[in-house]
Scaffold this active site. Structure first.
Site, PDB file in Angstrom:
ATOM      1  N   SER A  39     -12.792   6.890   1.117  1.00 34.58           N
ATOM      2  CA  SER A  39     -12.472   7.760  -0.006  1.00 34.58           C
ATOM      3  C   SER A  39     -13.481   7.577  -1.123  1.00 34.58           C
ATOM      4  CB  SER A  39     -11.072   7.422  -0.540  1.00 34.58           C
ATOM      5  OG  SER A  39     -10.813   8.089  -1.760  1.00 34.58           O
ATOM      6  N   TYR A  85      -5.977   0.853  -4.408  1.00 38.00           N
ATOM      7  CA  TYR A  85      -6.351   1.749  -3.307  1.00 38.00           C
ATOM      8  C   TYR A  85      -7.867   1.773  -3.132  1.00 38.00           C
ATOM      9  CZ  TYR A  85      -7.123   6.174  -0.821  1.00 38.00           C
ATOM     10  OH  TYR A  85      -7.545   7.134   0.062  1.00 38.00           O
TER      11      TYR A  85
END
Length: 246
Positions: A139, A149
């Protein structure tokens, strides 16, 4: 016997699009925890010239990963392509309490790193030599954004480059695809409003958000025969929202 591709997190969103892309030339195995979602997707993607099947497993659990790998490779099947797409943001809200903060980091590290590392290790003996392909989806958050994350996704970058160096002699390529904003997936859940979509899309100089097909097309290239000289790379796909890092 057709070539075999394995896609973790293949039931919805980006993973589903990747599975559909690869199904044109591969038998595809979808991996994940949600049996009904995987079964439905496998049925929808299968057709006259396409074979897609589901294997249900919690890829954070070693015993389940071993079982899934044994099922996938039964009959001494060779795996041509492994796409590590399983993961997600399991702690989207920031925390200040130390115990909660610890739990957030453990959840995101476990939920994003373990499925990739365990599944890859389990299938490594079956990867085609030469010609095998490993593609891991991370990501833009690995470069910026949500701390726990982003940290989990970033951890997969040096892991991938180290693996690429180790497997290069065997003719196996290892690459990372790091998407930016891609709308229309489960990732954003209740945050997906028209205003949220507009704001995120505006971050990209190309003037739009990404699509699952954009990401699937790039993964399809990296999984193909013409990408044999591309390995150890972290390739961003974000419409220019974050430039010059990889």
């Amino acid at each position: 016997m057709p070539k075999l591709a394995v896609v973790s997190g293949g039931g919805t969103g980006i993973g589903r699009a990747i599975a559909e892309e690869l199904a044109a030339e591969h038998e595809v195995v979808l991996l994940g925890r949600r049996a009904e979602v995987l079964r439905r997707t496998a049925e929808e993607l299968s057709g006259e010239h396409r074979l897609v099947r589901a294997v249900v497993a919690d890829l954070c659990e070693p015993d389940e990963v071993r079982r899934a790998a044994d099922e996938i490779t039964a009959g001494d099947r060779t795996v041509d392509v492994l796409v590590n797409n399983a993961g997600g943001n399991f702690a989207p809200q920031p925390a200040e309490d130390l115990s909660t903060l610890r739990e957030q980091y453990l959840r995101n590290l476990g939920g994003n790193v373990l499925p990739v590392v365990l599944l890859t290790q389990a299938l490594l003996p079956a990867l085609r030599r030469p010609g095998g392909r490993i593609v891991t989806v991370t990501s833009i958050a690995a470069f910026r954004g949500n701390a726990s994350y982003g940290a989990a996704k970033a951890a997969l970058h040096p892991w991938s480059t180290e693996l690429a160096a180790r497997l290069a002699g065997a003719g196996i390529t290892v690459n990372v695809v790091a998407p930016g904003y891609v709308g229309g997936t489960e990732f954003y859940r209740d945050r997906m409003t028209p205003e949220f979509h507009r704001q995120r899309s505006a971050q990209a100089p190309v003037g739009r958000g990404g699509t699952v097909a954009d990401v699937a097309g790039l993964v399809g290239y990296l999984a193909g025969a013409t990408a044999g000289f591309v390995t150890g790379q972290i390739i961003q796909i974000n419409g220019g929202a974050l430039m010059g890092r990889g």
